[in-house]
Design a protein around this motif. Structure first.
Motif, PDB file in Angstrom:
ATOM      1  N   GLY A  61     -50.111  45.940 -64.934  1.00 12.36           N
ATOM      2  CA  GLY A  61     -49.734  46.999 -65.836  1.00 12.36           C
ATOM      3  C   GLY A  61     -50.261  46.712 -67.228  1.00 12.36           C
ATOM      4  O   GLY A  61     -50.423  45.550 -67.611  1.00 12.36           O
ATOM      5  N   ASP A  62     -50.515  47.751 -67.995  1.00  9.28           N
ATOM      6  CA  ASP A  62     -51.131  47.584 -69.308  1.00  9.28           C
ATOM      7  C   ASP A  62     -50.292  46.713 -70.227  1.00  9.28           C
ATOM      8  O   ASP A  62     -50.837  45.948 -71.038  1.00  9.28           O
ATOM      9  N   SER A  63     -48.988  46.796 -70.117  1.00 12.22           N
ATOM     10  CA  SER A  63     -48.116  46.081 -71.047  1.00 12.22           C
ATOM     11  C   SER A  63     -48.070  44.573 -70.793  1.00 12.22           C
ATOM     12  O   SER A  63     -47.575  43.831 -71.645  1.00 12.22           O
ATOM     13  N   VAL A  64     -48.579  44.127 -69.661  1.00  7.74           N
ATOM     14  CA  VAL A  64     -48.501  42.702 -69.356  1.00  7.74           C
ATOM     15  C   VAL A  64     -49.863  42.034 -69.208  1.00  7.74           C
ATOM     16  O   VAL A  64     -49.942  40.814 -69.018  1.00  7.74           O
ATOM     17  N   LYS A  65     -50.921  42.799 -69.283  1.00  6.84           N
ATOM     18  CA  LYS A  65     -52.263  42.230 -69.135  1.00  6.84           C
ATOM     19  C   LYS A  65     -52.501  41.131 -70.160  1.00  6.84           C
ATOM     20  O   LYS A  65     -52.191  41.291 -71.335  1.00  6.84           O
ATOM     21  N   GLY A  66     -53.059  40.028 -69.686  1.00 10.13           N
ATOM     22  CA  GLY A  66     -53.344  38.902 -70.564  1.00 10.13           C
ATOM     23  C   GLY A  66     -52.170  37.968 -70.770  1.00 10.13           C
ATOM     24  O   GLY A  66     -52.336  36.881 -71.327  1.00 10.13           O
ATOM     25  N   ARG A  67     -50.975  38.365 -70.333  1.00  8.90           N
ATOM     26  CA  ARG A  67     -49.789  37.514 -70.499  1.00  8.90           C
ATOM     27  C   ARG A  67     -49.197  37.083 -69.154  1.00  8.90           C
ATOM     28  O   ARG A  67     -48.653  35.993 -69.037  1.00  8.90           O
ATOM     29  N   PHE A  68     -49.279  37.944 -68.174  1.00 13.73           N
ATOM     30  CA  PHE A  68     -48.692  37.664 -66.859  1.00 13.73           C
ATOM     31  C   PHE A  68     -49.800  37.402 -65.842  1.00 13.73           C
ATOM     32  O   PHE A  68     -50.889  37.978 -65.927  1.00 13.73           O
ATOM     33  N   THR A  69     -49.487  36.559 -64.860  1.00 11.93           N
ATOM     34  CA  THR A  69     -50.425  36.259 -63.792  1.00 11.93           C
ATOM     35  C   THR A  69     -49.705  36.302 -62.457  1.00 11.93           C
ATOM     36  O   THR A  69     -48.684  35.624 -62.279  1.00 11.93           O
ATOM     37  N   ILE A  70     -50.229  37.091 -61.538  1.00 12.99           N
ATOM     38  CA  ILE A  70     -49.677  37.149 -60.192  1.00 12.99           C
ATOM     39  C   ILE A  70     -50.543  36.300 -59.265  1.00 12.99           C
ATOM     40  O   ILE A  70     -51.764  36.246 -59.410  1.00 12.99           O
ATOM     41  N   SER A  71     -49.890  35.623 -58.331  1.00 13.45           N
ATOM     42  CA  SER A  71     -50.612  34.822 -57.353  1.00 13.45           C
ATOM     43  C   SER A  71     -49.774  34.767 -56.076  1.00 13.45           C
ATOM     44  O   SER A  71     -48.610  35.169 -56.082  1.00 13.45           O
ATOM     45  N   ARG A  72     -50.384  34.268 -55.011  1.00 19.08           N
ATOM     46  CA  ARG A  72     -49.652  34.182 -53.758  1.00 19.08           C
ATOM     47  C   ARG A  72     -50.091  32.954 -52.982  1.00 19.08           C
ATOM     48  O   ARG A  72     -51.224  32.486 -53.114  1.00 19.08           O
ATOM     49  N   ASP A  73     -49.171  32.470 -52.176  1.00 17.10           N
ATOM     50  CA  ASP A  73     -49.443  31.369 -51.262  1.00 17.10           C
ATOM     51  C   ASP A  73     -49.008  31.845 -49.884  1.00 17.10           C
ATOM     52  O   ASP A  73     -47.811  31.830 -49.562  1.00 17.10           O
ATOM     53  N   ASN A  74     -49.973  32.276 -49.091  1.00 20.16           N
ATOM     54  CA  ASN A  74     -49.636  32.847 -47.784  1.00 20.16           C
ATOM     55  C   ASN A  74     -49.039  31.811 -46.830  1.00 20.16           C
ATOM     56  O   ASN A  74     -48.259  32.155 -45.947  1.00 20.16           O
TER      57      ASN A  74
END
Length: 124
Positions: A61-74
């Motif tokens: 989302g625009d409000s979190v770009k550059g501050r939040f990072t999503i990742s996953r471990d399947n």
């Protein structure tokens, strides 16, 4: 059926960091698109971040770009949301969601399963 449980919410000062985790039950987690949404008091639920099953397609989302990072471990059936440089306006209940088909990761109506949410409060 998939069950999602979020962890890691809490109270943090502005400028601080938190990492949210979402653990999914079920053997098909690795094929699902996963997303994070949030809902602040008196506001509609909004898209925060999404990640496709392979981890290649990532959206914010625009409000979190550059501050939040999503990742996953399947291998661990877990999706993460690393939140840095937190602001008071990030205060909300954060929800993890799973989408079986991954057609449009930013649209909440595409998601089939939802967690109960975890509260994040950022103090000024």
């Amino acid at each position: 059926q998939v069950q999602l449980v979020e962890f890691g919410g809490g109270l943090v000062q502005a400028g601080g960091s938190l990492r949210l985790s979402c653990v999914a039950s079920g053997r098909t987690f690795s094929s699902y698109t996963m997303g994070w949404f949030r809902q602040a008091p008196g506001k509609e639920r909004e898209f925060v971040a999404g990640i496709r099953w392979s981890g290649v397609g990532i959206y914010y989302g625009d409000s979190v770009k550059g501050r939040f990072t999503i990742s996953r471990d399947n291998a661990k059936n877990t999706v993460y949301l690393q939140m840095n440089s937190l602001k008071p306006e990030d205060t909300a209940v954060y929800y993890c969601a799973a989408d079986r088909y991954g057609s449009s990761p930013i649209l909440q109506y595409e998601y089939d399963y939802w967690g109960q949410g975890t509260q994040v409060t950022v103090s000024s």
